[in-house]
Design a protein around this motif. Structure first.
Motif, PDB file in Angstrom:
ATOM      1  N   ALA A 210       0.833  -1.192   0.000  1.00  0.00           N
ATOM      2  CA  ALA A 210       0.000   0.000   0.000  1.00  0.00           C
ATOM      3  C   ALA A 210       0.867   1.241   0.000  1.00  0.00           C
ATOM      4  CB  ALA A 210      -0.910   0.008   1.226  1.00  0.00           C
ATOM      5  N   GLN A 212       2.349   4.441   1.252  1.00  0.00           N
ATOM      6  CA  GLN A 212       2.565   4.903   2.624  1.00  0.00           C
ATOM      7  C   GLN A 212       2.951   6.373   2.613  1.00  0.00           C
ATOM      8  OE1 GLN A 212       2.453   2.397   5.399  1.00  0.00           O
ATOM      9  NE2 GLN A 212       1.337   1.543   3.664  1.00  0.00           N
ATOM     10  N   VAL A 282      -6.274  -3.316   3.664  1.00  0.00           N
ATOM     11  CA  VAL A 282      -4.872  -3.072   3.995  1.00  0.00           C
ATOM     12  C   VAL A 282      -4.585  -3.799   5.307  1.00  0.00           C
ATOM     13  CG1 VAL A 282      -3.135  -1.358   4.578  1.00  0.00           C
ATOM     14  CG2 VAL A 282      -4.860  -0.832   2.841  1.00  0.00           C
ATOM     15  N   VAL A 289      -2.143 -10.993   4.180  1.00  0.00           N
ATOM     16  CA  VAL A 289      -2.334 -10.389   2.862  1.00  0.00           C
ATOM     17  C   VAL A 289      -2.207 -11.453   1.776  1.00  0.00           C
ATOM     18  CG1 VAL A 289      -1.381  -8.742   1.200  1.00  0.00           C
ATOM     19  CG2 VAL A 289      -1.559  -8.120   3.619  1.00  0.00           C
ATOM     20  N   THR A 299      -6.065  -6.979  -1.608  1.00  0.00           N
ATOM     21  CA  THR A 299      -5.528  -6.606  -0.306  1.00  0.00           C
ATOM     22  C   THR A 299      -4.105  -6.107  -0.471  1.00  0.00           C
ATOM     23  OG1 THR A 299      -6.849  -8.402   0.662  1.00  0.00           O
ATOM     24  CG2 THR A 299      -5.207  -7.382   2.068  1.00  0.00           C
ATOM     25  N   LEU A 300      -3.799  -5.041   0.225  1.00  0.00           N
ATOM     26  CA  LEU A 300      -2.476  -4.425   0.165  1.00  0.00           C
ATOM     27  C   LEU A 300      -1.767  -4.617   1.499  1.00  0.00           C
ATOM     28  CD1 LEU A 300      -3.470  -1.052  -1.560  1.00  0.00           C
ATOM     29  CD2 LEU A 300      -2.715  -3.179  -2.654  1.00  0.00           C
ATOM     30  N   TYR A 301      -0.450  -4.725   1.416  1.00  0.00           N
ATOM     31  CA  TYR A 301       0.360  -4.850   2.625  1.00  0.00           C
ATOM     32  C   TYR A 301       0.815  -3.465   3.055  1.00  0.00           C
ATOM     33  CZ  TYR A 301       4.280  -5.846   5.686  1.00  0.00           C
ATOM     34  OH  TYR A 301       5.144  -5.879   6.745  1.00  0.00           O
ATOM     35  N   GLY A 304      -2.547   0.756   7.787  1.00  0.00           N
ATOM     36  CA  GLY A 304      -3.797   1.348   7.325  1.00  0.00           C
ATOM     37  C   GLY A 304      -3.874   2.834   7.579  1.00  0.00           C
ATOM     38  N   HIS A 307      -1.628   4.620   5.198  1.00  0.00           N
ATOM     39  CA  HIS A 307      -2.232   4.622   3.867  1.00  0.00           C
ATOM     40  C   HIS A 307      -3.347   5.665   3.763  1.00  0.00           C
ATOM     41  CE1 HIS A 307      -3.764   3.162   0.074  1.00  0.00           C
ATOM     42  NE2 HIS A 307      -4.973   2.972   0.609  1.00  0.00           N
TER      43      HIS A 307
END
Length: 451
Positions: A210, A212, A282, A289, A299-301, A304, A307
């Protein structure tokens, strides 16, 4: 007894041999006791009444017809009076016969048989008096024995009920322990199945990351320990999906993407997709994930909250975080609330689910089982922080009720209870209900907000 005792009438002509009769009665009683030694009669207040096959019970002896006859007729010599002599003959001869009989009776009663009749009268008086006293004694003793036996029966019944309740409690505890062991074995099996089914996903060290706000990229080292913890204690993916079935309804009609922070294995993502709602997740656990993406989720690593900082204002349609806020510090939670207010479109829905600390069971078993938890969030506290951030509270949904089989059971009240006992039982049941709310309240709650 095996057969009724022979009826003895006071008007029978034949004399009664009392010692022989009593010996016969004792022999019959001994024979009956020996014959019925192994028989077990059910005790009850009704059977405690001494009623024979003729319907005679205690209290009847002193009012018996035979005893009444003796009380009326025992002074028999008073009937041997001259005036009682009559004859069927008429005339002078009849008068002479009557006079002679009267003289003879007077002579016999007052001279020849006087001492005998007096002794006989005294004997009969003492015998009748003894029979009356014996009747009163036997009736009183039978009544006293009956009451004592009824008290014994009630005590035995109370002890039997206590023993049954104790056995029921022990069986319940054994059943609960067995259920816990079965649940533990089932959780271990789920964990092993998860490892086997997702072995390839665990080895994937490059999940989608994700965006950041920090320049430092997050580490993507795979660690299956938290997934195994979820598999063992939180429940299977099917169980979690069943619990999360309320969320598609909460976000129905949402315009724009719904972001799930801490999306885990992707159960909610699949539910939202089935409801034709756009969403993505996330999560900070790379294994979670990988498992979610292997099951077709987006789904993103990453972190949250970090993000959320990168998203444009008013760009999200909804935000959901299930079992996440208890992992955050106060500062992180405050930032999450403020970012939710700014990043969601006006009217967008927000849902925060967490463990209910008002339930002692949930707090002791669910909250403290997870070593990554920071602080339990009371519904009032979470709602207060949301209000400070400018979010509007829609409702608080209480979730995950405890099974009724694990609750304290009310004591039944029936017509046999006196008003005082019924009132005491009612008060005890009220206390049970209060303890149920405190000890076994809803294990989770969801705070539904609007931006």
């Amino acid at each position: 007894m095996s057969e009724p005792v022979r009826h003895i009438s006071a008007v029978e002509d034949q004399p009664c041999d009392i010692p022989t009769l009593m010996r016969e009665i004792r022999d019959r009683i001994k024979a009956d006791l020996e014959r019925t030694r192994d028989e077990r009669q059910e005790l009850s207040p009704l059977s405690a009444k001494f009623v024979d096959e003729q319907g005679i019970k205690f209290g009847d002896l002193q009012h018996a017809e035979n005893l009444r006859f003796l009380n009326i007729n025992y002074p028999y010599e008073t009937k041997l009076t001259p005036d009682a002599v009559v004859t069927h003959r008429g005339g002078v001869l009849g008068k002479i016969v009557v006079r002679l009989k009267r003289k003879l009776i007077s002579f016999l009663r007052n001279s020849l048989m006087r001492d005998y009749l007096v002794a006989e009268r005294h004997f009969i008086e003492h015998l009748v008096r003894h029979l009356n006293e014996t009747g009163r004694y036997i009736d009183a003793r039978d009544e006293r024995n009956t009451k004592s036996l009824e008290q014994l029966i009630r005590r035995i019944d109370d002890e039997k009920s206590s023993s049954v309740f104790a056995l029921q409690r022990q069986l319940g505890e054994m059943a609960a322990g067995f259920e816990q062991r079965v649940a533990l074995v089932d959780a271990m099996v789920r964990g092993l199945e998860g490892i086997i089914n997702n072995a390839q996903a665990y080895r994937d060290a490059e999940p989608p990351v994700a965006v950041q706000s920090s320049a430092e990229e997050p580490q993507t080292r795979a660690d299956v320990s938290y997934l195994l913890l979820e598999n063992r204690y939180r429940g299977s993916e099917r169980e979690i999906a069943d619990r999360q079935g309320i969320y598609p309804q909460i976000f129905r009609g949402t315009k724009g993407a719904i972001l799930e922070i801490g999306s885990g294995r992707g159960e909610l993502q699949r539910l939202l997709s089935a409801a034709e709602l756009e969403s993505y997740g996330v999560d900070l656990d790379v294994v979670m994930v990988n498992v979610a993406n292997a099951n077709g989720c987006k789904t993103l690593y990453g972190d949250g909250i970090a993000h959320l900082r990168t998203l444009a204002d008013r760009s999200l349609g909804g935000l959901v975080a299930i079992q996440v806020v208890e992992h955050l510090t106060r500062q992180q939670l405050q930032e999450l609330m403020e970012l939710a207010k700014s990043k969601l479109k006006p009217g967008g829905r927000i849902a925060f689910e967490t463990i209910n600390p008002q339930s002692v069971l949930a707090l002791s078993s669910n909250y403290f089982r997870d070593p990554t938890h920071v602080w339990p969030m009371h519904p009032d506290t979470l709602g207060y922080m949301a209000t400070l951030a400018g979010l509007r509270i829609i409702e608080t949904k209480m979730l995950s009720p405890v099974s009724p089989t694990h609750l304290l059971k009310d004591i039944p009240v029936d017509s046999s209870h006196t008003p005082a006992v019924a009132d005491a039982v009612s008060r005890i049941n009220d206390n049970f209900q209060q303890l149920n709310r405190l000890l076994y309240g809803f294990q989770d709650y969801c705070l539904v907000l609007e931006a």
